[in-house]
Design an enzyme around this catalytic site. Structure first.
Site, PDB file in Angstrom:
ATOM      1  N   GLU A   1       9.969  -7.752   3.175  1.00  0.00           N
ATOM      2  CA  GLU A   1       9.810  -7.369   4.579  1.00  0.00           C
ATOM      3  C   GLU A   1      10.409  -8.431   5.500  1.00  0.00           C
ATOM      4  O   GLU A   1      11.072  -8.111   6.499  1.00  0.00           O
ATOM      5  CB  GLU A   1       8.340  -7.152   4.928  1.00  0.00           C
ATOM      6  CG  GLU A   1       8.150  -6.715   6.378  1.00  0.00           C
ATOM      7  CD  GLU A   1       6.703  -6.697   6.825  1.00  0.00           C
ATOM      8  OE1 GLU A   1       6.459  -6.969   8.023  1.00  0.00           O
ATOM      9  OE2 GLU A   1       5.812  -6.423   5.990  1.00  0.00           O
TER      10      GLU A   1
ATOM     11  N   HIS B   1       9.747 -12.799   0.997  1.00  0.00           N
ATOM     12  CA  HIS B   1       9.141 -11.470   0.975  1.00  0.00           C
ATOM     13  C   HIS B   1      10.171 -10.457   1.480  1.00  0.00           C
ATOM     14  O   HIS B   1      10.867 -10.709   2.458  1.00  0.00           O
ATOM     15  CB  HIS B   1       7.889 -11.449   1.861  1.00  0.00           C
ATOM     16  CG  HIS B   1       7.053 -10.225   1.688  1.00  0.00           C
ATOM     17  ND1 HIS B   1       7.378  -9.011   2.258  1.00  0.00           N
ATOM     18  CD2 HIS B   1       5.894 -10.016   1.008  1.00  0.00           C
ATOM     19  CE1 HIS B   1       6.464  -8.120   1.941  1.00  0.00           C
ATOM     20  NE2 HIS B   1       5.551  -8.697   1.179  1.00  0.00           N
TER      21      HIS B   1
ATOM     22  N   CYS C   1      -2.741   2.398   2.410  1.00  0.00           N
ATOM     23  CA  CYS C   1      -2.679   2.528   3.863  1.00  0.00           C
ATOM     24  C   CYS C   1      -1.730   3.683   4.178  1.00  0.00           C
ATOM     25  O   CYS C   1      -1.095   4.251   3.289  1.00  0.00           O
ATOM     26  CB  CYS C   1      -2.176   1.238   4.495  1.00  0.00           C
ATOM     27  SG  CYS C   1      -0.486   0.794   3.985  1.00  0.00           S
TER      28      CYS C   1
ATOM     29  N   HIS D   1       9.056  -1.664   2.786  1.00  0.00           N
ATOM     30  CA  HIS D   1       9.188  -2.991   3.384  1.00  0.00           C
ATOM     31  C   HIS D   1      10.314  -3.081   4.406  1.00  0.00           C
ATOM     32  O   HIS D   1      10.374  -4.035   5.179  1.00  0.00           O
ATOM     33  CB  HIS D   1       9.437  -4.030   2.279  1.00  0.00           C
ATOM     34  CG  HIS D   1       8.478  -3.916   1.142  1.00  0.00           C
ATOM     35  ND1 HIS D   1       8.773  -3.209  -0.005  1.00  0.00           N
ATOM     36  CD2 HIS D   1       7.219  -4.387   0.985  1.00  0.00           C
ATOM     37  CE1 HIS D   1       7.737  -3.259  -0.827  1.00  0.00           C
ATOM     38  NE2 HIS D   1       6.786  -3.962  -0.253  1.00  0.00           N
TER      39      HIS D   1
ATOM     40  N   SER E   1       1.873  -8.535  -4.624  1.00  0.00           N
ATOM     41  CA  SER E   1       1.391  -7.899  -3.395  1.00  0.00           C
ATOM     42  C   SER E   1       0.791  -8.950  -2.474  1.00  0.00           C
ATOM     43  O   SER E   1      -0.255  -9.532  -2.773  1.00  0.00           O
ATOM     44  CB  SER E   1       0.344  -6.821  -3.724  1.00  0.00           C
ATOM     45  OG  SER E   1      -0.336  -6.411  -2.553  1.00  0.00           O
ATOM     46  N   SER E   2       1.448  -9.180  -1.353  1.00  0.00           N
ATOM     47  CA  SER E   2       1.002 -10.201  -0.398  1.00  0.00           C
ATOM     48  C   SER E   2      -0.407  -9.929   0.098  1.00  0.00           C
ATOM     49  O   SER E   2      -1.268 -10.808   0.089  1.00  0.00           O
ATOM     50  CB  SER E   2       1.979 -10.253   0.783  1.00  0.00           C
ATOM     51  OG  SER E   2       1.560 -11.186   1.752  1.00  0.00           O
TER      52      SER E   2
ATOM     53  N   SER F   1      -1.422  -1.244  -1.462  1.00  0.00           N
ATOM     54  CA  SER F   1      -0.481  -0.537  -2.339  1.00  0.00           C
ATOM     55  C   SER F   1      -1.140   0.009  -3.603  1.00  0.00           C
ATOM     56  O   SER F   1      -0.451   0.524  -4.487  1.00  0.00           O
ATOM     57  CB  SER F   1       0.673  -1.472  -2.735  1.00  0.00           C
ATOM     58  OG  SER F   1       1.353  -1.950  -1.607  1.00  0.00           O
TER      59      SER F   1
ATOM     60  N   THR G   1       4.055  -7.810   8.820  1.00  0.00           N
ATOM     61  CA  THR G   1       2.929  -6.893   9.020  1.00  0.00           C
ATOM     62  C   THR G   1       1.790  -7.105   8.035  1.00  0.00           C
ATOM     63  O   THR G   1       0.650  -6.769   8.344  1.00  0.00           O
ATOM     64  CB  THR G   1       3.382  -5.422   8.922  1.00  0.00           C
ATOM     65  OG1 THR G   1       3.890  -5.166   7.613  1.00  0.00           O
ATOM     66  CG2 THR G   1       4.432  -5.096   9.962  1.00  0.00           C
TER      67      THR G   1
END
Length: 318
Positions: free
Chosen positions: A126, A124, A12, A74, A225-226, A269, A167
């Site tokens: 973030e 997490h 992204c 993050h 990776s969420s 990612s 996010t």
């Protein structure tokens, strides 16, 4: 077997900016370059940057005074920012601009002594950074992961309440929780709809649109990776075999036995070159009997500029 490539997939704008930031800093600064936390949640990307001389650390305490340091995509808490400032670091902030928007909302709530509810996954990075934006002594920030958590909230002033979301969650994942918050706290305020991360939603929409076409799914992305894990879950919830792979070596031929159509996507990612390597490996284990097609989807044209300090350094070295 046919391979359908989901669109959009992979990097992204926020991840592209973060990775480019690290690579450009390596060009304009003397080694070593320190990065707090993995710059993005992808093992292959992180390992590649390590080979180029990047030193990844868990906390800024591990970074020597006056050194070059980069914050990951993050984002970080105010406490981490203050710790970095005390060490007189040459600091580049690769925080995703969409995460920064969330931070601004939480800080505004804190400045107005409004309590805040954050929808996200405990632990997490973030979430840790966003929770750490709240400083008001007259209120608190609460983390909720489910509608059940909303029912347990003990809010001091429900008429002065704000919510925000991690996010890397999609509209679908947060919708029920937000509805529960609004039902329980009718005066709660939240971010504008356009503040929700476009990339997470677009990648999940792409998977959903192709579920009826596939009987197995391979997602390129790391276990931590969420958003990659969410892509895999979309398929498994529909009874479709789905696998999360870091690299081509993870591919197993047994996954494709008696399968006609394999969907392939990648978390935000994961770089495109990894996707192509995975396709090559799938073709190899299927003994070349594979046709690859792009599955139509949303076209992304989002771009986030590099950090201001980095742009100034680049101009100064040219």
């Amino acid at each position: 077997m046919k391979i359908l490539l989901a669109n959009p997939r992979g990097f992204c704008a926020g991840v592209s900016r973060a990775v480019e930031t690290v690579e450009k800093v390596l060009e304009v600064e003397k080694s070593p370059v320190y990065v707090r936390h993995e710059v993005v949640h992808n093992k292959v990307v992180v390992d590649s940057l390590k080979k180029k001389g990047v030193v990844f650390v868990k906390e800024v305490d591990e970074v020597p005074d006056d050194a070059v340091c980069i914050f990951s995509a993050h984002g970080v808490s105010l406490q981490v920012e203050e710790a970095a400032s005390k060490k007189n670091l040459v600091l580049y902030d690769a925080t995703c601009p969409l995460v920064t928007k969330v931070h601004r909302g939480v800080r505004l709530a804190s400045n107005n002594d409004a309590e805040c509810v954050l929808i996200g996954h405990k632990g997490h990075p973030e979430v840790q950074g966003t929770m750490g934006q709240y400083r008001s002594e007259k209120g608190a920030i609460y983390l909720v992961e489910s509608e059940q958590d909303v029912a347990k909230l003990d809010i001091k002033n429900p008429d002065n309440l704000y919510y925000a979301t991690q996010t890397t969650l999609s509209v679908d994942e947060t919708q029920g929780i937000i509805e529960s918050l609004k039902n329980r706290f009718p005066n709660i305020k939240g971010p504008k709809k356009e503040d929700i991360c476009y990339a997470t939603q677009n990648r999940q929409t792409a998977i959903k649109s192709m579920l009826k076409e596939i009987d197995v799914l391979v997602v390129v992305g790391s276990q931590n990776s969420s958003n990659s894990n969410r892509l895999k879950e979309l398929a498994t919830l529909e009874g479709i075999d789905a696998y999360l792979v870091d690299n081509p070596a993870d591919i197993k031929s047994t996954w494709f036995e008696n399968k006609k159509v394999c969907g392939v996507s990648a978390g935000a990612s994961a770089p495109e070159y990894l996707v192509q390597q995975v396709i090559t490996e799938i073709s190899r284990v299927c003994e070349g009997d594979v046709v690859v097609e792009e599955f139509d989807g949303i076209k992304e044209e989002v771009y986030f500029p590099l950090p201001r300090l980095l742009k100034q350094k680049i101009i100064g070295t040219n």
